[in-house]
Write a protein that holds these residues in place. Structure first.
Motif, PDB file in Angstrom:
ATOM      1  N   PRO A 160       0.658  -1.152   0.074  1.00 12.71           N
ATOM      2  CA  PRO A 160       0.139   0.157  -0.225  1.00 12.71           C
ATOM      3  C   PRO A 160       0.858   1.214  -0.018  1.00 12.71           C
ATOM      4  N   LEU A 161       1.619   1.408   0.327  1.00 11.17           N
ATOM      5  CA  LEU A 161       2.953   2.354   0.645  1.00 11.17           C
ATOM      6  C   LEU A 161       3.703   2.995  -0.470  1.00 11.17           C
ATOM      7  N   VAL A 162       3.918   1.772  -1.200  1.00  9.88           N
ATOM      8  CA  VAL A 162       4.336   2.051  -2.822  1.00  9.88           C
ATOM      9  C   VAL A 162       3.542   2.307  -3.654  1.00  9.88           C
ATOM     10  N   THR A 163       2.962   1.697  -3.757  1.00 11.67           N
ATOM     11  CA  THR A 163       1.555   1.485  -4.570  1.00 11.67           C
ATOM     12  C   THR A 163       1.237   3.381  -4.316  1.00 11.67           C
ATOM     13  N   GLU A 164       0.686   3.597  -2.958  1.00  6.45           N
ATOM     14  CA  GLU A 164       0.683   5.040  -2.902  1.00  6.45           C
ATOM     15  C   GLU A 164       1.806   6.391  -3.512  1.00  6.45           C
ATOM     16  N   VAL A 165       3.062   6.065  -3.277  1.00 11.67           N
ATOM     17  CA  VAL A 165       3.924   7.253  -3.057  1.00 11.67           C
ATOM     18  C   VAL A 165       3.843   6.687  -4.976  1.00 11.67           C
ATOM     19  N   ILE A 166       4.247   5.537  -5.883  1.00  8.67           N
ATOM     20  CA  ILE A 166       4.476   5.287  -7.053  1.00  8.67           C
ATOM     21  C   ILE A 166       3.098   5.702  -7.840  1.00  8.67           C
ATOM     22  N   GLY A 167       1.772   5.874  -7.136  1.00  7.79           N
ATOM     23  CA  GLY A 167       0.841   6.533  -7.970  1.00  7.79           C
ATOM     24  C   GLY A 167       1.091   7.817  -7.624  1.00  7.79           C
ATOM     25  N   ARG A 168       0.908   8.834  -6.790  1.00  5.90           N
ATOM     26  CA  ARG A 168       2.106  10.235  -7.226  1.00  5.90           C
ATOM     27  C   ARG A 168       2.583  10.764  -7.089  1.00  5.90           C
ATOM     28  N   ALA A 169       3.417   9.796  -7.260  1.00  5.60           N
ATOM     29  CA  ALA A 169       4.273  10.403  -9.188  1.00  5.60           C
ATOM     30  C   ALA A 169       3.972  10.369  -9.879  1.00  5.60           C
ATOM     31  N   GLN A 170       3.468   8.913 -10.562  1.00  6.53           N
ATOM     32  CA  GLN A 170       2.857   9.446 -11.410  1.00  6.53           C
ATOM     33  C   GLN A 170       1.159  10.227 -12.090  1.00  6.53           C
ATOM     34  N   PHE A 171       1.004  10.471 -10.966  1.00  8.11           N
ATOM     35  CA  PHE A 171       0.000  12.220 -10.811  1.00  8.11           C
ATOM     36  C   PHE A 171       0.837  13.391 -11.587  1.00  8.11           C
ATOM     37  N   TYR A 172       1.948  13.425 -10.947  1.00  7.64           N
ATOM     38  CA  TYR A 172       2.427  14.897 -11.015  1.00  7.64           C
ATOM     39  C   TYR A 172       2.784  14.587 -12.670  1.00  7.64           C
ATOM     40  N   LEU A 173       3.652  13.726 -12.356  1.00 13.14           N
ATOM     41  CA  LEU A 173       4.253  13.181 -14.051  1.00 13.14           C
ATOM     42  C   LEU A 173       3.220  13.276 -15.534  1.00 13.14           C
ATOM     43  N   GLY A 174       1.730  12.578 -14.973  1.00 13.54           N
ATOM     44  CA  GLY A 174       0.729  13.049 -15.961  1.00 13.54           C
ATOM     45  C   GLY A 174       0.603  14.551 -15.958  1.00 13.54           C
ATOM     46  N   LEU A 175       0.434  15.225 -14.791  1.00 14.15           N
ATOM     47  CA  LEU A 175       0.570  16.219 -15.536  1.00 14.15           C
ATOM     48  C   LEU A 175       1.463  17.263 -15.742  1.00 14.15           C
ATOM     49  N   CYS A 176       2.293  17.044 -15.769  1.00 14.72           N
ATOM     50  CA  CYS A 176       3.330  17.748 -16.437  1.00 14.72           C
ATOM     51  C   CYS A 176       3.511  16.859 -17.657  1.00 14.72           C
ATOM     52  N   VAL A 177       2.955  15.851 -18.275  1.00 13.35           N
ATOM     53  CA  VAL A 177       2.569  15.973 -19.701  1.00 13.35           C
ATOM     54  C   VAL A 177       1.438  16.309 -20.418  1.00 13.35           C
ATOM     55  N   ALA A 178       0.575  16.698 -19.444  1.00 13.88           N
ATOM     56  CA  ALA A 178      -0.789  17.325 -19.780  1.00 13.88           C
ATOM     57  C   ALA A 178      -0.838  18.345 -20.585  1.00 13.88           C
ATOM     58  N   ASN A 179       0.524  19.089 -19.701  1.00  8.67           N
ATOM     59  CA  ASN A 179       0.984  20.048 -19.596  1.00  8.67           C
ATOM     60  C   ASN A 179       1.421  20.717 -20.934  1.00  8.67           C
ATOM     61  N   ILE A 180       2.452  19.796 -20.870  1.00  9.80           N
ATOM     62  CA  ILE A 180       3.056  19.806 -22.123  1.00  9.80           C
ATOM     63  C   ILE A 180       2.448  19.534 -23.680  1.00  9.80           C
ATOM     64  N   ILE A 181       1.761  18.786 -23.861  1.00  6.34           N
ATOM     65  CA  ILE A 181       0.956  18.963 -24.696  1.00  6.34           C
ATOM     66  C   ILE A 181      -0.122  19.598 -25.211  1.00  6.34           C
TER      67      ILE A 181
END
Length: 182
Positions: A160-181
């Motif tokens: 659960p901890l690793v999944t949460e932390v990686i999910g949060r990192a993925q969220f911010y990567l996705g946010l950045c990619v969406a802004n780049i697009i």
């Protein structure tokens, strides 16, 4: 009529757990743009050339590891910017008042989504008393250092901890990619 230039986003990650779970970056904006996931360091250089050979004239490369770097190709040419720092995607602010980045700013993508940030957040969670398979895996393997392989194993085991932390990192990567697009 001239053919429109093709566009692409390249996402590269050294972290096995990210690579194994990149499908979680289910961002509607990404459905319209080809996203290539490169899984080895050798592909960092070659993937840009391969994409250009396929007709991609505009693309952004994002390289996630200890930090987060990038590269930008516009109209088939490497874009370096005025100070030759274009593509420093890791220093785009994605979380106002977020963690301090190595550059001194707060909330940079690198401070919330790099391999270093993931490890920091997992250790903070463990120190705060959160349960995690990471401690068990480290003890079993007689290791002290949290490696990408250990992260991948814990993520695959649905820690659960690793999944949460990686999910949060993925969220911010996705946010950045969406802004780049956009």
């Amino acid at each position: 009529m001239a053919e429109q230039p093709k566009d692409s986003v390249i996402f590269h990650c050294d972290c096995n757990a990210f690579y194994a779970s990149v499908e979680a970056l289910d961002n509607p904006a990404l459905r319209e743009v080809p996203v290539a996931v490169a899984g080895s360091p050798e592909s960092r250089r070659g993937i840009v050339l391969a994409k250009n050979e396929q007709g991609y004239r505009n693309l952004v490369g994002i390289f996630v590891g200890t930090g987060i770097g990038g590269g930008i190709i516009l109209d088939g040419k490497l874009w370096q910017g005025t100070h030759k720092t274009a593509g420093e995607i890791g220093h785009a602010v994605v979380l106002a008042e977020g963690p301090v980045c190595g550059c001194g700013s707060r909330g940079c993508l690198e401070a919330v989504a790099s391999r270093t940030a993931i490890e920091r957040d997992i250790w903070l969670g463990i120190k705060a008393g959160r349960e995690s398979k990471v401690k068990e895996i480290l003890q079993r393997d007689k290791r002290e250092r949290l490696t990408s392989g250990i992260l991948a194993e814990a993520y695959s085991a649905k820690d659960p901890l690793v999944t949460e932390v990686i999910g949060r990192a993925q969220f911010y990567l996705g946010l950045c990619v969406a802004n780049i697009i956009n």
